[in-house]
Structure formats: structure tokens, C-alpha cells
Design an enzyme around this catalytic site. Structure first.
Site, PDB file in Angstrom:
ATOM      1  N   GLY A 169     -51.505  63.736 -15.885  1.00  0.00           N
ATOM      2  CA  GLY A 169     -50.207  64.216 -16.201  1.00  0.00           C
ATOM      3  C   GLY A 169     -50.446  65.487 -16.859  1.00  0.00           C
ATOM      4  N   GLY A 170     -49.685  66.036 -17.811  1.00  0.00           N
ATOM      5  CA  GLY A 170     -49.753  67.704 -18.354  1.00  0.00           C
ATOM      6  C   GLY A 170     -51.191  67.578 -18.843  1.00  0.00           C
ATOM      7  N   GLY A 404     -60.187  95.910   7.255  1.00  0.00           N
ATOM      8  CA  GLY A 404     -59.965  95.755   5.931  1.00  0.00           C
ATOM      9  C   GLY A 404     -60.907  95.159   4.935  1.00  0.00           C
ATOM     10  N   ALA A 405     -61.590  94.062   5.667  1.00  0.00           N
ATOM     11  CA  ALA A 405     -62.579  93.284   4.870  1.00  0.00           C
ATOM     12  C   ALA A 405     -63.692  94.048   4.477  1.00  0.00           C
ATOM     13  CB  ALA A 405     -62.987  92.193   5.849  1.00  0.00           C
TER      14      ALA A 405
HETATM   15  C1  HXC Z   1     -52.507  55.177 -26.022  1.00  0.00           C
HETATM   16  C2  HXC Z   1     -53.947  54.343 -24.595  1.00  0.00           C
HETATM   17  C3  HXC Z   1     -53.511  55.379 -23.914  1.00  0.00           C
HETATM   18  C4  HXC Z   1     -52.101  56.244 -24.029  1.00  0.00           C
HETATM   19  C5  HXC Z   1     -54.974  54.168 -22.937  1.00  0.00           C
HETATM   20  N1  HXC Z   1     -54.553  53.641 -24.075  1.00  0.00           N
HETATM   21  N2  HXC Z   1     -54.170  55.010 -22.571  1.00  0.00           N
HETATM   22  N3  HXC Z   1     -53.195  54.425 -25.756  1.00  0.00           N
HETATM   23  N4  HXC Z   1     -51.758  56.183 -25.413  1.00  0.00           N
HETATM   24  N5  HXC Z   1     -51.871  57.280 -23.354  1.00  0.00           N
HETATM   25  C6  HXC Z   1     -55.613  52.722 -24.606  1.00  0.00           C
HETATM   26  C7  HXC Z   1     -54.964  51.430 -24.094  1.00  0.00           C
HETATM   27  O1  HXC Z   1     -54.061  50.769 -24.814  1.00  0.00           O
HETATM   28  C8  HXC Z   1     -56.359  50.650 -24.208  1.00  0.00           C
HETATM   29  O2  HXC Z   1     -56.481  50.146 -25.709  1.00  0.00           O
HETATM   30  C9  HXC Z   1     -57.447  51.387 -24.204  1.00  0.00           C
HETATM   31  O3  HXC Z   1     -56.842  52.667 -24.374  1.00  0.00           O
HETATM   32  C10 HXC Z   1     -58.029  51.469 -22.774  1.00  0.00           C
HETATM   33  O4  HXC Z   1     -57.019  51.454 -21.752  1.00  0.00           O
HETATM   34  P1  HXC Z   1     -57.117  50.573 -20.641  1.00  0.00           P
HETATM   35  O5  HXC Z   1     -55.859  50.531 -19.700  1.00  0.00           O
HETATM   36  O6  HXC Z   1     -57.571  49.155 -20.940  1.00  0.00           O
HETATM   37  O7  HXC Z   1     -57.882  51.198 -19.615  1.00  0.00           O
HETATM   38  P2  HXC Z   1     -58.246  51.371 -18.076  1.00  0.00           P
HETATM   39  O8  HXC Z   1     -58.127  49.933 -17.414  1.00  0.00           O
HETATM   40  O9  HXC Z   1     -59.607  51.871 -17.949  1.00  0.00           O
HETATM   41  O10 HXC Z   1     -57.384  52.357 -17.617  1.00  0.00           O
HETATM   42  C11 HXC Z   1     -57.307  53.650 -18.123  1.00  0.00           C
HETATM   43  C12 HXC Z   1     -55.899  54.283 -17.748  1.00  0.00           C
HETATM   44  C13 HXC Z   1     -54.902  53.452 -18.637  1.00  0.00           C
HETATM   45  C14 HXC Z   1     -55.748  54.595 -16.405  1.00  0.00           C
HETATM   46  C15 HXC Z   1     -55.887  55.785 -18.237  1.00  0.00           C
HETATM   47  O11 HXC Z   1     -54.997  53.023 -19.709  1.00  0.00           O
HETATM   48  C16 HXC Z   1     -53.293  54.307 -18.344  1.00  0.00           C
HETATM   49  O12 HXC Z   1     -52.758  54.197 -17.407  1.00  0.00           O
HETATM   50  N6  HXC Z   1     -52.986  54.776 -19.581  1.00  0.00           N
HETATM   51  C17 HXC Z   1     -51.784  55.477 -19.816  1.00  0.00           C
HETATM   52  C18 HXC Z   1     -51.848  56.598 -19.224  1.00  0.00           C
HETATM   53  C19 HXC Z   1     -50.305  57.514 -19.111  1.00  0.00           C
HETATM   54  O13 HXC Z   1     -49.418  57.252 -18.550  1.00  0.00           O
HETATM   55  N7  HXC Z   1     -50.364  58.367 -20.298  1.00  0.00           N
HETATM   56  C20 HXC Z   1     -49.303  59.492 -20.636  1.00  0.00           C
HETATM   57  C21 HXC Z   1     -49.441  60.256 -19.360  1.00  0.00           C
HETATM   58  S1  HXC Z   1     -48.086  61.364 -19.778  1.00  0.00           S
HETATM   59  P3  HXC Z   1     -57.057  48.850 -26.112  1.00  0.00           P
HETATM   60  O14 HXC Z   1     -56.712  48.878 -27.450  1.00  0.00           O
HETATM   61  O15 HXC Z   1     -56.997  47.782 -25.409  1.00  0.00           O
HETATM   62  O16 HXC Z   1     -58.754  49.213 -25.958  1.00  0.00           O
HETATM   63  C22 HXC Z   1     -48.969  62.628 -20.422  1.00  0.00           C
HETATM   64  C23 HXC Z   1     -48.086  63.775 -20.779  1.00  0.00           C
HETATM   65  C24 HXC Z   1     -49.017  64.914 -21.002  1.00  0.00           C
HETATM   66  O17 HXC Z   1     -50.183  62.501 -20.799  1.00  0.00           O
HETATM   67  C25 HXC Z   1     -48.186  65.961 -21.214  1.00  0.00           C
HETATM   68  C26 HXC Z   1     -48.720  67.106 -21.766  1.00  0.00           C
HETATM   69  C27 HXC Z   1     -47.876  68.287 -21.505  1.00  0.00           C
END
Ligand code: HXC
Length: 508
Positions: A169-170, A404-405
């Protein structure tokens, strides 16, 4: 008093455990180190001083008020690499998946502020599930605060990103704004939208690794600079890398003692250039024989191999090397090579790193694909970067410097300070055969062959350019290191300033 100390120790021990042993084990099972283990390898032993260990998030939604883990998913502080100060943040995947909360972002911003204040590099270790979902917009604001700091720090302090887990993501835009990105194969990835979204929107089925893994980003996209097999390899490489870097744009490049004689002669270079001008040779050999101890840290080695960029040392002091590579696409400049080298040249210029350019370039790569994808604009980036650079620039033409290079590759006309040529250099508008076929169109093959020989005799040498002062001296290949070392000594106090401007308008 002893009670208070015991309480402090207990508090520290709790913070050190991050998200707990179960999550640490799960991190290890994925072949990944924890945030703190990574810092231990990155920094000199016992040099890390952590700050903000007890910072906690301020979120009360979705049950978060009942879950507080000290440190809030990122370990921050400073330490040394071979005795030189660096600042570090390391996201802790065991704490809420290393996700970025408002407080987590504030910790990263504080590291950037502290590093800017004293002038020292920042190394960010990224391993995060992105925005802390429970916090919503507060976390988005946190990201933007980090982005803003990255931009203000750009060109002031070196910023290195190590991607050692998810970065999606971002969130990708903070590393993308740093100077260099190292990734770990199979355990790290960077993409704006993941495979699930890609499938929904475009129907493409792609794995995380294919979409944004280390190999993809170091070969195809050039988003990342180097891919490593595992965390340890990447962290040790980061230590080597930082050794080449000045601490900030206010500092000179670092110098370290070397046993390599400055005037070492390399007789083998005298026979490196093949008799046949169309036969390639490996420009890496010239680089390794020129720099101290053959020690060369190449950036983007797997992308645009027709140009080589990296850091070495001469008499112990860091230099940036840019070199055409005749082994790939005959060393032509194309879009990817121009972008790669332009960014590198600008980095060197921003951080007072002298640039040594080794030239063997038959021209820009022809073709509709190059033209339609904007070789004009992208080639202009490299031209622009060399032309604006005020650091010492030493250029050595080993063989071809056509069209040119020739101009682009740190020629005299772009304020090259010392422009040397090997006796094998050919400096001309284009290769002899192509030139003759144009100016003697319609002649018989025999006449063309004769005129080609004539053209070669006239132009396939460095002396026409030397007569005009475009080449300062024709040097023997074996003395390349000695000449470059002497040149750098002479240029140590070079002073050159561009006209005042708010900023330039490089063809982005
Ligand atoms: C809060 C999160 C989290 C998040 C993971 N966790 N991502 N908690 N916010 N974004 C927590 C899970 O709940 C879990 O907690 C622990 O971290 C580990 O995650 P798992 O899913 O068990 O791990 P894994 O299977 O390795 O998967 C990793 C992952 C997945 C692929 C990153 O967690 C995931 O898809 N997370 C969401 C990603 C996402 O959509 N993020 C937002 C993107 S938008 P516990 O307590 O069970 O250990 C964004 C915008 C940014 O980032 C913009 C900036 C401008």
C-alpha cells in the site's frame, strides 16, 4: 532504590519481548529475524541506544484500549557501524504486525529529526502490515508525516531502506523516497496493491513474489537496488555499504587506511581491449583493477547491466563509479541505463562523492520501443545529472565514445575535470561503417570498404578529440589507477557552484 531498579528492569524486559515469545517463534519460523536481532547484527556490538521504548499507541477503538505493547511496533534509536554514528528504526512484526500507528509514526519521525539535527544516516528496517487498521486516518496522517521527513532529509543525510517483510500500500512510498533499497529474497515484498486486489481488478493471477518480491524489484522495476538471500546477508551488506557513505552532505567522504599503493600499475589492462572493436570485454575488470583492493559495491547489479554503477575507494576515500558495460547490449545507453545512472550521479553529487566515469558507448539504443517509451526524456536525465554535478568528475574513454552518448558520459563539455582516453579510444559521431554508408550512399561494397578504412584511420582514435582539448591526455591503460588517484588529489579542493535557483527542473 533497588525496587525501582528492579521495576525498570522488568519494564525493559517486557518491552524487549515485543509481541511475545509465540510471535517471535513464528517470525523465526518464516526465516526472519526479529526487529531487535536485526539491529544487533546491523550495528557494532553493544552500540545501540534505544529511545522511546515505552511509547504506546493512543487508540481506543476495536478493543485496542485493552492491548498495549511497549514500543508500539517499532524499535528506534542510534548506534554505530564501524564506529560511525547511524540512526535506526526497525519495525517489529511481532507487535500488531509491525503496523504503523500514529505513535509508531511519531517514533520514526523523531529518529529522522535526530539524524537531521546532527547529520548522520538513517537506516529503516521495514517489516509491516501497513497502516494500523484500527486507527484509520490517524495512521494515514502518520505515514504522510514520515514521507515529508524523508523528502526533507533527501540529499542531506543518506537514507537506506532494508525491506525484510511485507511493505504494501502507501507504505511503499517511504522506502521509495530513500536513497537505496535492499530487499531479502522470498520473505519481503513491496507493492501498491497486493495479488488479491490485482485479481479482482485485472483478473491477473500473480504471486506476492512475482508481483513485488526482491527479484522482481531488482531486475524488472529497479525499485530496489540489491536482493539478498536472507536477513543476515542483507544486514552485513548494509554495514559495508554505510562504510562508503559520508555521514551527511556537510561532511567529506569517509577515508580509511588502505595498503593498496596509489600508483599500482596494472599491465593486464594494456591487453584488455580486443582487436575487434565489436568484441566485448568485461568493464568490471577495469573497475576492480582501478579501485582500492578491488573492493566495489555495485548498486542495481541485476538491472540495466549495460551500465555499471557503484562505490569504490581511491586512496581510501569513497568514489562513485559509472561505467558502460560492453558485455550487455554492447554498452548502449537505453532508458533503463539512463535512469539508473542519472539517479546514481545525482546521489554522488548530493553527497560530495567524486564520480569516475569509464566510457565505452556505441550510442543510444535504437528502436521504436525505446523511442516510444521516451528515450529522449530518460536519456536527458543522465545528461542533466552529469551537467549539473559539481563534484570532481574524472572520465576515461576506453574504447567507443560515439554520438550524443559521448557528450552525455561526463564529457569535457559537461564540465568533466579530467578527461582521459586510452589509446584504443574512438571518439566519433558514429561507427565508421554506419558513417560511410550514409555519406557514400550508393557506392559499391569495395568503395564502402575502402572509405570505411579511411574513416577509421581518421576517427577511430583519441587524437582528433585530443587536438581540440576535449581529451586532456591519452593515457596508458596500465596507469589508469595512478592517473585517477593523482587527479582526485588535485581535485580535492575543487570549487564550483551552479547559479542560484530554487531547484532545477530535471526531465522527470
Ligand atoms: C493492525 C495488523 C495489521 C494492520 C497485520 N496485523 N496487519 N494489525 N493493522 N495493518 C496483525 C494481525 O492482526 C496479527 O495480529 C499480526 O499482525 C500478524 O498478522 P498475520 O496476518 O497473522 O500475519 P501473516 O499471515 O504473516 O500476514 C501478514 C500480512 C497480513 C500479509 C501483512 O497481516 C495482512 O494482509 N495485513 C493487512 C495488510 C493491510 O491491508 N494493511 C493496510 C494496507 S493500507 P495477531 O494479534 O494475530 O498477532 C495501507 C495504507 C497506507 O497501509 C497508506 C499510506 C499513505
Amino acid at each position: 532504590m533497588s525496587d525501582i531498579i528492579a521495576q525498570l528492569e522488568a519494564k525493559r524486559a517486557e518491552a524487549m519481548l515485543g509481541g511475545g515469545q509465540k510471535r517471535i517463534d513464528s517470525q523465526h519460523a518464516k526465516g526472519k529475524l526479529t526487529a531487535r536481532e536485526r539491529i544487533d547484527i546491523l550495528l557494532d556490538e553493544d552500540s545501540f541506544e534505544e529511545i522511546d521504548m515505552y511509547v504506546e499507541h493512543n487508540c481506543v477503538d476495536f478493543g485496542m484500549d485493552a492491548q498495549h505493547i511497549p514500543g508500539d511496533g517499532v524499535v528506534t534509536g542510534s548506534g554505530t557501524i564501524n564506529g560511525r554514528l547511524v540512526f535506526v528504526f526497525s519495525q517489529d512484526f511481532t507487535v500488531f504486525g509491525g503496523s504503523l500507528s500514529e505513535r509508531h509514526a511519531e517514533k520514526i519521525c523523531k529518529v529522522l529529526d535526530n539524524a537531521m539535527k546532527v547529520g548522520a544516516p538513517v537506516i529503516g528496517i521495514n517489516d509491516s502490515g501497513g497502516a494500523r487498521i484500527q486507527e484509520g486516518v490517524a495512521s494515514l496522517g502518520g505515514y504522510a508525516d514520515v514521507f515529508q521527513k524523508n523528502v526533507l532529509a533527501s540529499g542531506v543525510i543518506p537514507q537506506l531502506s532494508l525491506i525484510m517483510g511485507p511493505c504494501a500500500g502507501g507504505a511503499v512510498y517511504s522506502p521509495a523516497m530513500t536513497d537505496f533499497i535492499f530487499m531479502v529474497k522470498d520473505s519481503s515484498y513491496m507493492f501498491v496493491t497486493g495479488p488479491d486486489v490485482v485479481k479482482t481488478v485485472t483478473n491477473e493471477i500473480v504471486t506476492q513474489e512475482e508481483l513485488g518480491g526482491a527479484v522482481t524489484h531488482t531486475t524488472k522495476t529497479s525499485v530496489a537496488d540489491v536482493a539478498y538471500e536472507n536477513d543476515i546477508e542483507a544486514l552485513l551488506a548494509a554495514r559495508d555499504f554505510i562504510d562508503f557513505m559520508p555521514l551527511s552532505n556537510r561532511e567529506e567522504v569517509p577515508e580509511r587506511p588502505t595498503a593498496d599503493p596509489w600508483d599500482r600499475l596494472e599491465e593486464s589492462l594494456d591487453t584488455l581491449i580486443p582487436d575487434n572493436a565489436n568484441q566485448p570485454y568485461d568493464m568490471h575488470e577495469v573497475i576492480r583493477k582501478m579501485v582500492d583492493e578491488g573492493d566495489f559495491f555495485e548498486v542495481q547489479p541485476a538491472h540495466a547491466g549495460n551500465i555499471i554503477c557503484g562505490f569504490g575507494r581511491m586512496e581510501g576515500a569513497t568514489v562513485g563509479v559509472v561505467a558502460n558495460q560492453p558485455m550487455v547490449l554492447a554498452g548502449c545507453l537505453d532508458i533503463n541505463a539512463s535512469k539508473k545512472a542519472a539517479r546514481f550521479v545525482r546521489y554522488c553529487d548530493a553527497f560530495n562523492i567524486p564520480i569516475i566515469t569509464l566510457v565505452d558507448v556505441p550510442g543510444f539504443l535504437p528502436g521504436t520501443s525505446q523511442e516510444h517509451n521516451g528515450i529522449i526524456k530518460h536519456g536527458a536525465k543522465l545528461l542533466f545529472a552529469y551537467a549539473e554535478a559539481t563534484v570532481p568528475k574524472i572520465t576515461i574513454i576506453t574504447r567507443k565514445a560515439y554520438g550524443g552518448a559521448y557528450d552525455v558520459m561526463a564529457s569535457k563539455h559537461l564540465r568533466g575535470d579530467l578527461n582521459y582516453a586510452w589509446p584504443t579510444a574512438e571518439i566519433a559521431v558514429m561507427g565508421a561503417k554506419g558513417a560511410v554508408e550514409i555519406i557514400f550512399r550508393g557506392k559499391t561494397p569495395e568503395e564502402i570498404a575502402e572509405k570505411t578504412q579511411e574513416y577509421e584511420a581518421r576517427f577511430a582514435n583519441p587524437f582528433i578529440a585530443a587536438q581540440k582539448g576535449f581529451i586532456d591526455e591519452v593515457i596508458l591503460p596500465h596507469s589508469t589507477r595512478r592517473r585517477v588517484a593523482l587527479g582526485l588529489r588535485k581535485l580535492r579542493n575543487k570549487q564550483l557552484e551552479n547559479p542560484w535557483k530554487k531547484h532545477d527542473n530535471i526531465p522527470l
